[in-house]
Design an enzyme around this catalytic site. Structure first.
Site, mmCIF file in Angstrom:
data_model
loop_
_atom_site.group_PDB
_atom_site.id
_atom_site.type_symbol
_atom_site.label_atom_id
_atom_site.label_comp_id
_atom_site.label_asym_id
_atom_site.label_seq_id
_atom_site.Cartn_x
_atom_site.Cartn_y
_atom_site.Cartn_z
ATOM 1 N N ASP A 30 0.832 -1.167 0.046
ATOM 2 C CA ASP A 30 -0.087 -0.031 -0.114
ATOM 3 C C ASP A 30 0.923 1.172 0.001
ATOM 4 O O ASP A 30 2.089 1.198 0.477
ATOM 5 C CB ASP A 30 -1.047 -0.110 1.224
ATOM 6 C CG ASP A 30 -0.146 0.078 2.447
ATOM 7 O OD1 ASP A 30 1.011 -0.843 2.719
ATOM 8 O OD2 ASP A 30 -0.577 0.548 3.434
ATOM 9 N N GLU B 73 -0.918 -1.809 5.257
ATOM 10 C CA GLU B 73 0.071 -1.713 6.394
ATOM 11 C C GLU B 73 0.169 -0.314 6.909
ATOM 12 O O GLU B 73 0.493 -0.073 8.405
ATOM 13 C CB GLU B 73 1.429 -1.991 5.888
ATOM 14 C CG GLU B 73 2.556 -2.324 7.069
ATOM 15 C CD GLU B 73 2.896 -1.099 7.621
ATOM 16 O OE1 GLU B 73 3.201 -0.941 8.970
ATOM 17 O OE2 GLU B 73 3.131 -0.160 7.046
ATOM 18 N N HIS C 147 8.060 8.576 4.126
ATOM 19 C CA HIS C 147 6.901 9.674 4.090
ATOM 20 C C HIS C 147 7.180 11.140 3.623
ATOM 21 O O HIS C 147 6.203 11.742 3.697
ATOM 22 C CB HIS C 147 6.004 9.386 5.575
ATOM 23 C CG HIS C 147 5.790 8.152 5.785
ATOM 24 N ND1 HIS C 147 4.626 7.804 6.887
ATOM 25 C CD2 HIS C 147 5.952 6.812 5.368
ATOM 26 C CE1 HIS C 147 4.608 6.441 6.714
ATOM 27 N NE2 HIS C 147 5.384 6.027 5.926
#
Ligand SMILES: [Zn+2]
Ligand SMILES: [Zn+2]
Length: 397
Positions: free
Chosen positions: A80, A137, A366
């Protein structure tokens, strides 16, 4: 037995191609139809014995039944992405408002290569390998969902391995592999506490029960859980991230709400942090004449690597890379990883495949500019395939 390391190395361009294709179709949570279609199309050409997908079950499972009897090994990758706009400027950057900014695109591509190699070597394989391709996840829901759907049974897993790429741990660089005994990532839980009192005029506090003072006392007292009640050699975090109460300086609010996160590296500390947050909040509220409503949202447990599995994994890494390129990860991170739900139930080991550049292209996970050094992908496939083919061998101590 074929030289799986050579096979994996020869597949690096193919893994890169798969990773870039997945990178361009990032999807979130359980809503991952295009990613799953991509994985299924590849899996169906590898000659695996069984592919399980759909019928209300989350994720994709493939089975390879070896030519010799033996145990059942799970190998897991997540696939994901994150809801954020990519800013890498790469020719294969995504344009749909989501981004693979954690490396899960590479995880899926590496597991595809691992599957292909193992399918080609299945006559030499002892027992069964179960490949687990997992969605969702990032919100910690994918692994528990697959467990609920029965992924650990039929056949039951005897062990599980998986990896994270990127730059999560320091001291291990591209071209190397990192293992760790014991805890490697933290339990990540959340709590919300609403303190209830009795509102009124700021000039007549004696006629009220002030929830803002309850919250302040409780937040202070909670800082003693780690500093005074936890062994200095044990790790824990109690962070209160928000505090909300009141509307004007001369009004005593009827309620005040705080929220925070708890991080820990052992089930014992995890349990204690939660219990003490509850006791301190309820006790403080009671002492000051009010009440506290405490609730928890439980994330993944601590990710703890099994000793025997990690020893075998380390040996496989050394076979593939040579001992000088295999490093012990010095410290766990206090981040969470839902692989922990699998390893809570099955002895396993989660390892680090650094994909750093060693220059200005290294951004945190991220981050909108996050990228991976693609040259190392084959190492992940080589280690996992070699592990699957050798983990049941008895090695001289
Ligand atoms: Zn992530
Ligand atoms: Zn991740």
């Amino acid at each position: 037995m074929q030289d799986t390391t050579k096979q994996a190395r020869a597949m690096n361009d193919q893994i890169v191609q798969w990773r870039r294709a997945l990178h361009q179709i990032p999807e979130l949570g359980f809503e991952t139809p295009r990613t799953e279609q991509f994985i299924l199309e590849r899996l169906s050409t590898f000659g695996v014995d069984e592919i399980r997908h759909g019928n209300g079950k989350r994720g994709i499972v493939a089975l390879i039944k070896g030519g010799k009897p033996g145990k059942v090994l799970g190998i897991r990758a997540d696939y994901d992405a994150l809801n954020m706009t990519e800013d890498t400027g790469l020719p294969f950057a995504s344009t749909n408002g989501n981004m693979h900014a954690c490396g899960h695109d590479a995880h899926a591509a590496i597991l595809l290569a691992t599957t292909k190699i193992l399918a080609e070597n299945k006559k030499d394989l002892q027992g069964t390998v179960k490949l687990l391709f997992q969605p969702s996840e990032e919100n910690g829901k994918g692994a528990p969902a697959m467990i609920e759907d029965g992924v650990l049974d039929a056949p039951a897993l005897d062990g599980i391995i998986g990896l994270h790429t990127g730059n999560l741990w320091k001291g291990v660089t591209a071209g190397e592999a990192g293992y760790r005994f014991g805890a490697i990532m933290a339990a990540a839980d959340w709590f919300t506490v609403t303190f209830n009192g009795k509102g009124g005029h700021g000039a007549t506090p004696h006629l009220t029960v002030d929830p803002v003072t309850m919250a302040c006392q409780a937040v202070s007292a909670m800082q003693l859980i780690v500093s005074r009640e936890t062994s200095p050699l044990e790790s824990g975090v109690v962070t209160v991230g928000t505090i909300q109460g009141g509307t004007m300086p001369n009004i005593i609010a009827p309620s005040c709400t705080i929220a925070g996160t708890l991080r820990s590296l052992s089930p014992e500390t995890r349990k204690k942090l939660g219990e003490r947050v509850r006791e301190i909040c309820e006790g403080t509220a009671k002492t000051l004449g009010g009440t506290a409503d405490v609730s928890f949202t439980y994330g993944p447990p601590p990710l703890i690597n099994d000793k025997a599995m990690t020893e075998k994994l380390k040996a496989a890494m050394e076979d593939v890379l040579g001992a000088d390129k295999v490093r012990e990860v010095a410290e766990p991170t206090m981040g969470g990883e839902d692989m922990a739900f699998f390893q809570e139930r099955v002895p396993g080991s989660f390892f680090f495949l650094p994909a750093t550049f060693g220059d200005g292209r290294d951004y945190p996970h991220h981050h909108p500019k996050f990228d991976l050094n693609e040259e190392v992908f084959w190492i992940g496939a080589a280690v996992m395939a070699h592990f699957a083919l050798t983990w049941q061998e008895v090695r001289p101590a």
